[in-house]
Design an enzyme around this catalytic site. Sequence first.
Site, PDB file in Angstrom:
ATOM      1  CG  ASN A   7      -1.815   1.152   1.333  1.00  0.00           C
ATOM      2  OD1 ASN A   7      -1.398   2.285   1.101  1.00  0.00           O
ATOM      3  ND2 ASN A   7      -3.062   0.922   1.683  1.00  0.00           N
ATOM      4  CG  HIS A  10       1.614   5.868   4.895  1.00  0.00           C
ATOM      5  ND1 HIS A  10       0.842   6.791   5.576  1.00  0.00           N
ATOM      6  CD2 HIS A  10       1.293   4.670   5.399  1.00  0.00           C
ATOM      7  CE1 HIS A  10       0.096   6.162   6.459  1.00  0.00           C
ATOM      8  NE2 HIS A  10       0.343   4.872   6.372  1.00  0.00           N
ATOM      9  CG  HIS A  43      -8.291   4.144   0.863  1.00  0.00           C
ATOM     10  ND1 HIS A  43      -8.478   4.005   2.217  1.00  0.00           N
ATOM     11  CD2 HIS A  43      -9.511   4.469   0.357  1.00  0.00           C
ATOM     12  CE1 HIS A  43      -9.748   4.249   2.517  1.00  0.00           C
ATOM     13  NE2 HIS A  43     -10.394   4.544   1.406  1.00  0.00           N
ATOM     14  NE  ARG A  45      -8.509   7.477   4.057  1.00  0.00           N
ATOM     15  CZ  ARG A  45      -9.384   7.228   5.041  1.00  0.00           C
ATOM     16  NH1 ARG A  45     -10.464   7.958   5.187  1.00  0.00           N
ATOM     17  NH2 ARG A  45      -9.158   6.257   5.894  1.00  0.00           N
ATOM     18  NE  ARG A  49      -7.813  11.543   5.085  1.00  0.00           N
ATOM     19  CZ  ARG A  49      -8.326  10.913   6.143  1.00  0.00           C
ATOM     20  NH1 ARG A  49      -7.589  10.092   6.844  1.00  0.00           N
ATOM     21  NH2 ARG A  49      -9.568  11.102   6.498  1.00  0.00           N
ATOM     22  CD  GLU A  70      -7.083  -0.292   0.995  1.00  0.00           C
ATOM     23  OE1 GLU A  70      -7.276   0.769   1.612  1.00  0.00           O
ATOM     24  OE2 GLU A  70      -6.248  -1.125   1.332  1.00  0.00           O
ATOM     25  CB  THR A 101      -9.542   1.663   7.009  1.00  0.00           C
ATOM     26  OG1 THR A 101      -9.064   2.321   5.837  1.00  0.00           O
ATOM     27  CG2 THR A 101     -10.931   1.135   6.773  1.00  0.00           C
ATOM     28  CD  GLU A 151      -7.188  -6.104   3.148  1.00  0.00           C
ATOM     29  OE1 GLU A 151      -7.352  -5.803   1.951  1.00  0.00           O
ATOM     30  OE2 GLU A 151      -6.502  -5.417   3.936  1.00  0.00           O
ATOM     31  CG  HIS A 190      -5.445  -1.729   9.311  1.00  0.00           C
ATOM     32  ND1 HIS A 190      -4.939  -1.070  10.406  1.00  0.00           N
ATOM     33  CD2 HIS A 190      -6.038  -0.799   8.545  1.00  0.00           C
ATOM     34  CE1 HIS A 190      -5.244   0.216  10.290  1.00  0.00           C
ATOM     35  NE2 HIS A 190      -5.910   0.408   9.177  1.00  0.00           N
TER      36      HIS A 190
HETATM   37  N1  PXP Z   1      -5.847  -3.017   4.234  1.00  0.00           N
HETATM   38  C1  PXP Z   1      -6.769  -2.013   4.259  1.00  0.00           C
HETATM   39  C2  PXP Z   1      -8.159  -2.327   3.824  1.00  0.00           C
HETATM   40  C3  PXP Z   1      -6.404  -0.714   4.655  1.00  0.00           C
HETATM   41  O1  PXP Z   1      -7.340   0.270   4.671  1.00  0.00           O
HETATM   42  C4  PXP Z   1      -5.070  -0.460   5.018  1.00  0.00           C
HETATM   43  C5  PXP Z   1      -4.664   0.924   5.425  1.00  0.00           C
HETATM   44  O2  PXP Z   1      -4.774   1.793   4.374  1.00  0.00           O
HETATM   45  C6  PXP Z   1      -4.153  -1.515   4.951  1.00  0.00           C
HETATM   46  C7  PXP Z   1      -4.572  -2.788   4.585  1.00  0.00           C
HETATM   47  C8  PXP Z   1      -2.703  -1.318   5.289  1.00  0.00           C
HETATM   48  O3  PXP Z   1      -2.572  -1.031   6.619  1.00  0.00           O
HETATM   49  P1  PXP Z   1      -1.148  -0.553   7.190  1.00  0.00           P
HETATM   50  O4  PXP Z   1      -0.849   0.746   6.529  1.00  0.00           O
HETATM   51  O5  PXP Z   1      -1.387  -0.461   8.655  1.00  0.00           O
HETATM   52  O6  PXP Z   1      -0.153  -1.619   6.813  1.00  0.00           O
END
Ligand code: PXP
Length: 238
Positions: A7, A10, A43, A45, A49, A70, A101, A151, A190
Amino acid sequence: MTTLGVNIDHIANVRQARKTIEPDPVQFAFLAELGGADSITVHLREDRRHIQDRDIFLLRKTIKTKLNLEMAATEEMLEIAKKLLPDYITLVPEKREEVTTEGGLNLKSNVKYLKDFVGNLKDSNIEISAFIDPFSDQIKYSKEIGFNFVELHTGKYSELKGYDQYKELQRIIEATHEANDLGLVVNAGHGLNYFNVKKIASINNMNELNIGHSIVARALAVGLEKSVREMKSLITSN
Ligand code: PXP
Protein backbone atom coordinates in the site's frame (compact mmCIF):
# COMPACT_ATOMS: atom_id res chain seq x y z
CA MET A 1 2.22 -19.13 -1.29
CA THR A 2 1.13 -15.93 0.42
CA THR A 3 1.72 -12.84 -1.71
CA LEU A 4 2.45 -9.23 -0.77
CA GLY A 5 0.34 -6.22 -1.70
CA VAL A 6 2.16 -2.96 -0.97
CA ASN A 7 0.00 0.00 0.00
CA ILE A 8 1.65 3.23 -1.19
CA ASP A 9 -0.81 5.74 0.31
CA HIS A 10 1.85 7.05 2.70
CA ILE A 11 4.08 8.12 -0.18
CA ALA A 12 1.21 10.31 -1.33
CA ASN A 13 0.74 11.51 2.26
CA VAL A 14 4.21 13.05 2.19
CA ARG A 15 3.53 14.70 -1.17
CA GLN A 16 0.19 16.10 -0.01
CA ALA A 17 1.78 17.55 3.13
CA ARG A 18 3.23 20.18 0.77
CA LYS A 19 0.71 19.79 -2.06
CA THR A 20 3.62 19.48 -4.47
CA ILE A 21 4.67 16.87 -7.03
CA GLU A 22 7.09 14.81 -4.96
CA PRO A 23 7.49 12.14 -3.81
CA ASP A 24 5.49 10.58 -6.63
CA PRO A 25 3.67 7.36 -5.63
CA VAL A 26 3.80 6.22 -9.25
CA GLN A 27 7.63 6.15 -9.16
CA PHE A 28 7.59 4.40 -5.80
CA ALA A 29 5.18 1.75 -7.09
CA PHE A 30 7.90 0.87 -9.59
CA LEU A 31 10.43 0.45 -6.76
CA ALA A 32 7.96 -1.65 -4.76
CA GLU A 33 7.58 -3.95 -7.76
CA LEU A 34 11.37 -4.22 -8.08
CA GLY A 35 11.46 -5.26 -4.41
CA GLY A 36 8.97 -8.07 -5.06
CA ALA A 37 5.51 -6.56 -4.51
CA ASP A 38 2.85 -8.80 -6.05
CA SER A 39 0.32 -6.01 -6.20
CA ILE A 40 0.06 -2.29 -5.55
CA THR A 41 -2.73 -1.02 -3.30
CA VAL A 42 -4.06 2.52 -3.22
CA HIS A 43 -6.99 3.98 -1.32
CA LEU A 44 -8.77 6.75 -3.18
CA ARG A 45 -10.47 8.58 -0.35
CA GLU A 46 -13.50 10.78 -0.77
CA ASP A 47 -11.53 13.77 0.58
CA ARG A 48 -8.47 12.93 -1.63
CA ARG A 49 -6.20 13.40 1.38
CA HIS A 50 -3.39 11.30 -0.14
CA ILE A 51 -3.93 9.38 -3.39
CA GLN A 52 -5.27 11.54 -6.25
CA ASP A 53 -7.26 10.58 -9.35
CA ARG A 54 -4.17 11.29 -11.47
CA ASP A 55 -2.21 8.65 -9.50
CA ILE A 56 -4.61 5.80 -10.03
CA PHE A 57 -5.00 6.38 -13.77
CA LEU A 58 -1.21 6.62 -14.22
CA LEU A 59 -0.66 3.51 -12.07
CA ARG A 60 -3.14 1.62 -14.21
CA LYS A 61 -0.90 2.31 -17.21
CA THR A 62 2.49 1.83 -15.54
CA ILE A 63 2.44 -1.00 -13.02
CA LYS A 64 3.30 -4.49 -14.17
CA THR A 65 1.74 -6.40 -11.26
CA LYS A 66 -1.86 -5.94 -10.12
CA LEU A 67 -3.73 -2.85 -9.05
CA ASN A 68 -5.91 -3.11 -5.96
CA LEU A 69 -8.16 -0.09 -5.49
CA GLU A 70 -9.47 0.43 -1.97
CA MET A 71 -12.59 2.55 -1.95
CA ALA A 72 -15.86 3.26 -0.22
CA ALA A 73 -19.08 1.90 -1.74
CA THR A 74 -20.29 5.24 -3.12
CA GLU A 75 -21.70 6.18 -6.52
CA GLU A 76 -18.73 8.49 -7.19
CA MET A 77 -16.25 5.64 -6.60
CA LEU A 78 -18.30 3.21 -8.67
CA GLU A 79 -18.05 5.52 -11.67
CA ILE A 80 -14.28 5.95 -11.23
CA ALA A 81 -13.74 2.19 -10.79
CA LYS A 82 -15.61 1.41 -13.98
CA LYS A 83 -13.36 3.80 -15.90
CA LEU A 84 -10.17 2.64 -14.20
CA LEU A 85 -10.80 -1.11 -14.33
CA PRO A 86 -8.39 -2.10 -11.54
CA ASP A 87 -7.55 -5.81 -11.20
CA TYR A 88 -9.49 -5.86 -7.98
CA ILE A 89 -11.30 -3.63 -5.59
CA THR A 90 -11.40 -3.78 -1.82
CA LEU A 91 -14.46 -2.11 -0.38
CA VAL A 92 -13.70 -0.34 2.88
CA PRO A 93 -15.78 1.73 5.27
CA GLU A 94 -14.73 5.36 5.29
CA LYS A 95 -15.19 8.15 7.77
CA ARG A 96 -13.74 11.57 7.01
CA GLU A 97 -12.46 12.10 10.54
CA GLU A 98 -10.54 8.81 10.88
CA VAL A 99 -6.74 8.71 10.54
CA THR A 100 -6.84 5.30 8.84
CA THR A 101 -9.53 2.68 8.17
CA GLU A 102 -10.59 1.90 11.71
CA GLY A 103 -12.85 -1.12 11.41
CA GLY A 104 -14.27 -3.54 8.90
CA LEU A 105 -17.40 -3.01 6.83
CA ASN A 106 -20.77 -3.47 8.48
CA LEU A 107 -22.27 -5.74 5.86
CA LYS A 108 -25.44 -6.68 7.74
CA SER A 109 -27.11 -3.31 7.49
CA ASN A 110 -26.25 -2.84 3.80
CA VAL A 111 -26.92 -6.21 2.17
CA LYS A 112 -29.30 -5.05 -0.56
CA TYR A 113 -27.27 -1.94 -1.51
CA LEU A 114 -23.99 -3.89 -1.56
CA LYS A 115 -25.46 -6.76 -3.60
CA ASP A 116 -26.33 -4.29 -6.37
CA PHE A 117 -22.99 -2.48 -6.01
CA VAL A 118 -20.91 -5.68 -6.18
CA GLY A 119 -23.02 -7.05 -9.04
CA ASN A 120 -22.40 -3.86 -10.99
CA LEU A 121 -18.61 -4.19 -10.58
CA LYS A 122 -18.60 -7.88 -11.41
CA ASP A 123 -20.27 -7.03 -14.72
CA SER A 124 -17.01 -5.16 -15.50
CA ASN A 125 -14.96 -8.30 -14.67
CA ILE A 126 -13.42 -6.81 -11.53
CA GLU A 127 -12.72 -9.12 -8.59
CA ILE A 128 -14.11 -7.66 -5.43
CA SER A 129 -13.15 -7.97 -1.81
CA ALA A 130 -14.76 -6.90 1.48
CA PHE A 131 -12.60 -5.53 4.28
CA ILE A 132 -14.20 -7.12 7.32
CA ASP A 133 -13.51 -7.91 10.94
CA PRO A 134 -12.75 -11.63 11.38
CA PHE A 135 -16.25 -12.55 12.51
CA SER A 136 -18.41 -15.42 11.32
CA ASP A 137 -21.46 -13.28 10.54
CA GLN A 138 -19.42 -10.88 8.36
CA ILE A 139 -18.03 -13.84 6.41
CA LYS A 140 -21.51 -15.25 5.80
CA TYR A 141 -22.77 -11.86 4.61
CA SER A 142 -19.72 -11.50 2.32
CA LYS A 143 -20.70 -14.74 0.63
CA GLU A 144 -24.37 -13.78 0.42
CA ILE A 145 -23.57 -10.38 -1.10
CA GLY A 146 -21.38 -11.97 -3.78
CA PHE A 147 -17.82 -10.91 -2.90
CA ASN A 148 -15.06 -13.14 -4.37
CA PHE A 149 -12.57 -12.23 -1.67
CA VAL A 150 -12.50 -11.02 1.91
CA GLU A 151 -9.71 -9.05 3.56
CA LEU A 152 -9.60 -9.81 7.26
CA HIS A 153 -8.83 -6.81 9.46
CA THR A 154 -5.65 -7.52 11.45
CA GLY A 155 -5.65 -4.15 13.26
CA LYS A 156 -6.76 -5.64 16.57
CA TYR A 157 -4.22 -8.49 16.31
CA SER A 158 -1.51 -5.89 15.70
CA GLU A 159 -2.42 -3.84 18.74
CA LEU A 160 -2.74 -6.71 21.23
CA LYS A 161 0.06 -8.47 23.10
CA GLY A 162 0.68 -11.86 24.71
CA TYR A 163 -2.26 -14.18 25.26
CA ASP A 164 -4.78 -11.64 23.98
CA GLN A 165 -2.88 -11.49 20.70
CA TYR A 166 -2.78 -15.28 20.56
CA LYS A 167 -6.58 -15.42 20.99
CA GLU A 168 -7.08 -12.86 18.20
CA LEU A 169 -4.75 -14.89 15.97
CA GLN A 170 -6.94 -17.98 16.59
CA ARG A 171 -9.99 -15.93 15.61
CA ILE A 172 -8.29 -14.92 12.35
CA ILE A 173 -7.28 -18.55 11.65
CA GLU A 174 -10.86 -19.75 12.22
CA ALA A 175 -12.25 -16.94 10.08
CA THR A 176 -9.83 -17.91 7.27
CA HIS A 177 -10.99 -21.53 7.34
CA GLU A 178 -14.64 -20.54 7.46
CA ALA A 179 -14.27 -18.18 4.51
CA ASN A 180 -12.31 -20.79 2.52
CA ASP A 181 -15.03 -23.36 3.19
CA LEU A 182 -17.53 -20.96 1.63
CA GLY A 183 -15.29 -20.57 -1.43
CA LEU A 184 -13.97 -17.10 -0.56
CA VAL A 185 -10.33 -16.20 -1.15
CA VAL A 186 -8.80 -14.68 2.01
CA ASN A 187 -6.49 -11.69 2.23
CA ALA A 188 -5.56 -9.83 5.42
CA GLY A 189 -4.08 -6.54 6.44
CA HIS A 190 -3.80 -3.50 8.67
CA GLY A 191 -1.10 -2.84 11.23
CA LEU A 192 1.14 -5.68 10.05
CA ASN A 193 4.85 -5.09 10.54
CA TYR A 194 8.23 -6.85 10.48
CA PHE A 195 7.62 -8.32 13.95
CA ASN A 196 4.04 -9.56 13.79
CA VAL A 197 3.64 -10.58 10.14
CA LYS A 198 4.99 -14.14 10.21
CA LYS A 199 2.16 -15.71 12.20
CA ILE A 200 -0.43 -14.24 9.84
CA ALA A 201 1.58 -15.17 6.73
CA SER A 202 1.81 -18.79 7.86
CA ILE A 203 -1.96 -19.31 8.11
CA ASN A 204 -2.97 -22.02 5.64
CA ASN A 205 -4.43 -20.62 2.42
CA MET A 206 -3.71 -17.00 3.30
CA ASN A 207 -3.74 -15.48 -0.18
CA GLU A 208 -2.31 -11.96 0.15
CA LEU A 209 -1.26 -9.53 2.86
CA ASN A 210 -1.75 -5.81 2.29
CA ILE A 211 0.87 -3.78 4.09
CA GLY A 212 1.61 -0.07 3.94
CA HIS A 213 2.72 1.85 7.00
CA SER A 214 5.51 -0.38 8.27
CA ILE A 215 7.04 -0.83 4.80
CA VAL A 216 7.03 2.89 4.01
CA ALA A 217 8.37 3.70 7.49
CA ARG A 218 11.27 1.25 7.02
CA ALA A 219 11.87 2.67 3.54
CA LEU A 220 12.97 5.94 5.15
CA ALA A 221 15.97 4.05 6.52
CA VAL A 222 16.76 1.55 3.78
CA GLY A 223 14.83 2.60 0.66
CA LEU A 224 11.54 1.20 -0.61
CA GLU A 225 12.93 -1.53 -2.81
CA LYS A 226 14.83 -3.03 0.14
CA SER A 227 12.03 -2.59 2.68
CA VAL A 228 9.64 -4.44 0.34
CA ARG A 229 12.23 -7.17 -0.29
CA GLU A 230 12.68 -7.70 3.46
CA MET A 231 8.92 -7.96 4.06
CA LYS A 232 8.49 -10.30 1.12
CA SER A 233 11.18 -12.57 2.46
CA LEU A 234 9.47 -12.74 5.90
CA ILE A 235 6.16 -13.63 4.27
CA THR A 236 7.51 -16.30 1.96
CA SER A 237 10.01 -17.99 4.29
CA ASN A 238 7.44 -20.07 6.21
N1 PXP B 1 -5.85 -3.02 4.23
C1 PXP B 1 -6.77 -2.01 4.26
C2 PXP B 1 -8.16 -2.33 3.82
C3 PXP B 1 -6.40 -0.71 4.65
O1 PXP B 1 -7.34 0.27 4.67
C4 PXP B 1 -5.07 -0.46 5.02
C5 PXP B 1 -4.66 0.92 5.42
O2 PXP B 1 -4.77 1.79 4.37
C6 PXP B 1 -4.15 -1.52 4.95
C7 PXP B 1 -4.57 -2.79 4.58
C8 PXP B 1 -2.70 -1.32 5.29
O3 PXP B 1 -2.57 -1.03 6.62
P1 PXP B 1 -1.15 -0.55 7.19
O4 PXP B 1 -0.85 0.75 6.53
O5 PXP B 1 -1.39 -0.46 8.65
O6 PXP B 1 -0.15 -1.62 6.81
